[in-house]
Design a protein around this motif. Sequence first.
Motif, short mmCIF file in Angstrom:
data_model
loop_
_atom_site.label_atom_id
_atom_site.label_comp_id
_atom_site.label_asym_id
_atom_site.label_seq_id
_atom_site.Cartn_x
_atom_site.Cartn_y
_atom_site.Cartn_z
N SER A 47 0.40 -0.91 0.14
CA SER A 47 -0.26 0.30 -0.13
C SER A 47 0.99 1.60 0.19
CB SER A 47 -0.99 0.01 1.05
OG SER A 47 -0.21 -0.09 2.73
N GLN A 48 2.61 1.62 -0.92
CA GLN A 48 2.56 2.01 -1.00
C GLN A 48 2.77 2.50 -1.79
OE1 GLN A 48 6.85 0.09 1.44
NE2 GLN A 48 6.95 2.43 -0.07
N GLY A 49 3.52 3.51 -2.89
CA GLY A 49 3.37 3.98 -3.89
C GLY A 49 3.72 5.25 -4.23
N TYR A 50 4.03 5.13 -5.88
CA TYR A 50 4.36 6.61 -6.68
C TYR A 50 3.32 6.87 -7.75
CZ TYR A 50 7.33 9.42 -9.65
OH TYR A 50 7.64 10.68 -10.70
N VAL A 51 3.66 8.52 -7.55
CA VAL A 51 2.07 9.08 -8.95
C VAL A 51 3.46 10.19 -9.71
CG1 VAL A 51 0.56 10.48 -9.11
CG2 VAL A 51 0.43 8.97 -7.16
N SER A 52 3.96 9.99 -10.54
CA SER A 52 4.52 10.64 -11.42
C SER A 52 3.54 12.30 -11.84
CB SER A 52 5.09 9.99 -12.92
OG SER A 52 3.61 9.96 -13.95
N PRO A 53 4.25 12.67 -12.28
CA PRO A 53 4.07 14.09 -12.99
C PRO A 53 2.97 14.30 -14.28
CG PRO A 53 6.32 14.15 -13.64
CD PRO A 53 5.87 13.21 -12.48
N GLN A 54 3.39 12.69 -14.27
CA GLN A 54 2.53 12.76 -15.64
C GLN A 54 1.34 12.16 -15.60
OE1 GLN A 54 5.54 11.76 -15.90
NE2 GLN A 54 6.42 13.41 -17.43
N PHE A 68 -6.14 16.22 -6.68
CA PHE A 68 -5.44 15.78 -7.94
C PHE A 68 -4.35 14.09 -6.88
CE2 PHE A 68 -2.16 19.13 -5.89
CZ PHE A 68 -1.59 17.77 -5.77
N LEU A 69 -4.87 14.84 -5.17
CA LEU A 69 -4.00 13.65 -4.70
C LEU A 69 -5.17 12.49 -4.80
CD1 LEU A 69 -4.00 16.11 -1.29
CD2 LEU A 69 -2.44 15.36 -3.24
N GLU A 70 -6.32 12.52 -5.94
CA GLU A 70 -7.10 11.51 -5.58
C GLU A 70 -6.42 10.42 -6.69
OE1 GLU A 70 -11.13 12.49 -7.09
OE2 GLU A 70 -11.46 12.67 -4.92
N ALA A 71 -5.18 11.23 -7.37
CA ALA A 71 -4.53 9.67 -7.54
C ALA A 71 -4.07 8.37 -7.00
CB ALA A 71 -3.16 10.64 -8.02
N VAL A 72 -4.09 8.48 -5.09
CA VAL A 72 -3.75 8.07 -4.16
C VAL A 72 -4.45 6.78 -4.35
CG1 VAL A 72 -3.30 7.40 -1.67
CG2 VAL A 72 -2.19 9.29 -3.26
N PRO A 73 -4.63 5.34 -5.11
CA PRO A 73 -5.89 5.01 -4.88
C PRO A 73 -6.83 4.77 -3.23
CG PRO A 73 -3.98 3.46 -5.04
CD PRO A 73 -3.05 4.76 -4.79
N GLY A 74 -8.13 4.88 -3.55
CA GLY A 74 -8.61 4.40 -2.58
C GLY A 74 -9.42 6.04 -1.68
N LEU A 75 -8.57 7.52 -2.12
CA LEU A 75 -8.77 8.29 -1.50
C LEU A 75 -9.59 9.32 -2.19
CD1 LEU A 75 -7.56 10.91 0.61
CD2 LEU A 75 -6.04 11.40 -1.49
N VAL A 76 -10.72 9.75 -2.14
CA VAL A 76 -12.15 10.86 -1.91
C VAL A 76 -11.97 12.37 -1.56
CG1 VAL A 76 -13.82 10.86 -2.43
CG2 VAL A 76 -13.60 8.98 -2.68
N LEU A 115 3.81 12.62 -6.53
CA LEU A 115 3.88 12.11 -4.72
C LEU A 115 4.61 10.49 -4.79
CD1 LEU A 115 1.34 11.00 -4.48
CD2 LEU A 115 0.10 12.68 -5.40
N THR A 116 4.42 11.09 -3.59
CA THR A 116 4.70 9.18 -2.75
C THR A 116 3.67 9.19 -2.01
OG1 THR A 116 6.35 10.10 -1.27
CG2 THR A 116 6.83 8.43 -3.75
N TYR A 117 3.01 8.25 -1.64
CA TYR A 117 2.24 7.60 -0.19
C TYR A 117 2.73 6.47 0.19
CZ TYR A 117 0.06 4.31 -3.77
OH TYR A 117 -0.33 3.35 -4.03
N ARG A 118 2.45 6.09 1.17
CA ARG A 118 2.44 5.13 2.59
C ARG A 118 1.04 4.67 3.38
NH1 ARG A 118 8.24 6.48 4.91
NH2 ARG A 118 9.63 4.99 2.87
N LYS A 119 0.34 3.92 3.16
CA LYS A 119 -0.69 3.81 3.77
C LYS A 119 -0.19 2.97 4.79
CE LYS A 119 -3.78 4.41 0.01
NZ LYS A 119 -5.08 3.75 -0.93
N PHE A 174 -0.65 11.99 13.01
CA PHE A 174 -1.54 11.88 11.72
C PHE A 174 -1.41 11.22 10.47
CE2 PHE A 174 -1.54 16.53 13.15
CZ PHE A 174 -2.42 16.95 13.58
N SER A 175 -0.83 10.02 10.93
CA SER A 175 0.10 9.40 9.65
C SER A 175 -0.73 7.62 9.26
CB SER A 175 0.87 9.65 9.10
OG SER A 175 1.71 8.50 10.20
N SER A 176 -1.76 7.62 11.11
CA SER A 176 -2.10 6.03 10.07
C SER A 176 -3.33 6.08 9.50
CB SER A 176 -3.48 5.86 11.84
OG SER A 176 -2.31 6.59 13.64
#
Length: 724
Positions: free
Chosen positions: A86-93, A106-114, A174-178, A188-190
């Motif tokens: 459940s971590q990943g990277y989103v390119s500027p493209q 544009f943060l909705e590029a993170v899977p499952g985020l609304v 961006l990179t994300y971690r869940k 705030f990162s739980s």
Amino acid sequence: MRYVLASVATVMTTNSMAFAQSPVELPPVEVTTQAQKAAKAKGQQLNSATVPQPDSAPLSGNEPSFSAVQSIDSSANAVGIAQSASQGYVSPQEIAAVPAYRTGEFLEAVPGLVVTQHSGEGKANQYFVRGFNIDHGTDLAITIDGMPVNMRTHGHGQGYADTNFMIPEIIRGLTYRKGPFFAPEGNFSSAGAIHLDIFDELEKNFGRIEAGSFGHRRAVAGMSSPVGVDGTVLVAAEAHLFDGPWERPDDLEKFNGVMRYSKGSFNNGVALTAMAYSGHWSSTDQIPLRAVESGIIDRFGTLDPTDGGSSHRYSLSGRWNQTDANSQTRVSAYVVKSDMSLFSNFTYFLNDPINGDQFQQSDDRVLTGASASRTVFGTLVGGVKSETTVGIEGRYDDIDVALFNTAKRARLSTVRADKVQEGSVGVFAENTLRWTDWLRTTTGLRADLYTASIDSNMPVNSGDDTDSILSPKFGLVLVPWAATELYLNAGTGFHSNDARGTVTTVDPASGDPASPTPYLVRSKGAEIGVRTTPSSWLTSTLSLFVLDFDSEIVFVGDAGTTEASLPSRRIGGEYSLHAKLLPWLSLDFDAAYTHARFREEDPDAPGRYIPGAVEGVVAAGLSFDNLDNWFGSINVRYFGPRPLIEDNSRRSGSSTPVSASLGYQFSDGLVVRLDGYNLLDQTASQIDYYYASRLPGEPVDGVEDFHFHPLEPRSFRLSLTKEW
């Protein structure tokens, strides 16, 4: 409305697949030249400004790859590098490919985020992820250039994360971690953490103008230029005016400016960045369903046309990074000045039948902070590769925060006013061992100390508090066969509560006794996941998780007091698929479902459902590019129904809006693009609540009713961009 396109756990390369099968040597980081970047960017052109690949490569090609503290690392979700599914990277493209109705989407590029909005466009968005209605950011940590976006002890809600100061065109990814599984992630990162940064250098300078439905007018430009020896200056500016479909126009006026000086590369160099933001707006907040059904107001009307607000943010941040074959050192520091004044009225005439229930929340602060980390690469006995990171971070907030009763923006009385000094220090260590070609482990430990001093206008609600917490982490990665990894993760995390609530003994609104709340609230989580890349054109990830909170205790900024909920548990799963169907056509699919419940039942509110907890989210998209200079996408997002009260007898509706974009890039650098939102013109809600409010003439105790903020109707925006 913007909808998720990118299944962002998809950026895989043949090199990363090979790396997972090699237990002996870590692969070198490929150094991409500016010419190579330009060629690659040309082939991936999706938006109006050419966006190069993130400059995360060191100056030499001998350094190993790792993932411990890399803020924007394109290998964050690569087989052989990732610590979890459940971590990943989103390119500027990927960020640029899909139309965004508002900046934060544009943060909705993170899977499952609304990302939604229940008020005017100038305030922070509402976030939903992993079974949470995160409000404005309570359990979703967001940073940019090492600066925390979340505001603790904020006038409008704990963890308030306003992204309106960001310019999407210059975001370098961006990179994300869940989940609470990563030692570098703190408060705030739980539920998750998102890290962003801007480019050091643009591949091409650009200027863009936009015009569209509902008074949308926007101009944005960015330029970069070499300065001195190996130095670069980047400047960007944005002006945005918007009214929206509301009977009382938003009258949004938003202005942004960014300047960065950088020298060297991201991994071996320095950067100094200045940002400035100013926003003013009017708000159409959520409205009661009965007012619309009875004809008192239209679906896009308001019961208090004086709601609205203003916000400003000014920051200076710097970084220094050094990388060689054996280690990496990172140092960053920042100072931020921000203020917000917000006028809202959610209950109309319930508390004050004469003047109405409008209130003002104000927050004026200066926050400073710094962080440093060092990662050491080595080889243990038996040839076991080791990556060890140690780090420290500190933050201090000097806050003036207040709540006032108002009528038509005129102050009537002070509910409470506080001066808060809040400081924290966190230290962490994390070690990854690559035992064999099919096994690696990560062990981490984080320690945090928080302290606060509160000087309230009510002396009984003044005082000091200190709290600390230890958060262990562990991860195991197995490689059952080539190009596939199985992840097992467990750990604890936390979020802080509003510091005012920790010393509050008297409800400032009613005068009744109140119980102080704990400062730091622990979370516990576990996850199992799998990522597979059977070919270079197909990536699939699946994760199953459980996340517990000891108590979902929050400070209620709308009331100026605290409210404690019960221990909770969320069990869910997420799936992502990315497929390159043709050289010019890509398919992305994301789905998430969470079962969220309180672990105990409140006698005063029977039932164990968590109000607002998102259950199902699905996003799918087709995108094409480099098709005789044409590019575009079509995207759909399903935002499922949610319980609105504890017994589940009142539920929200669902929404399934569709968006699309179509563009053409001319050879002289001119780009034309048309974006469409809610193309099927669905009648739905951005967000729903169920509570008591009172209209004139109604019973003194008010009426329990649905309150909603409508999804905006079908709209279009046309943009013209010139690159040079």
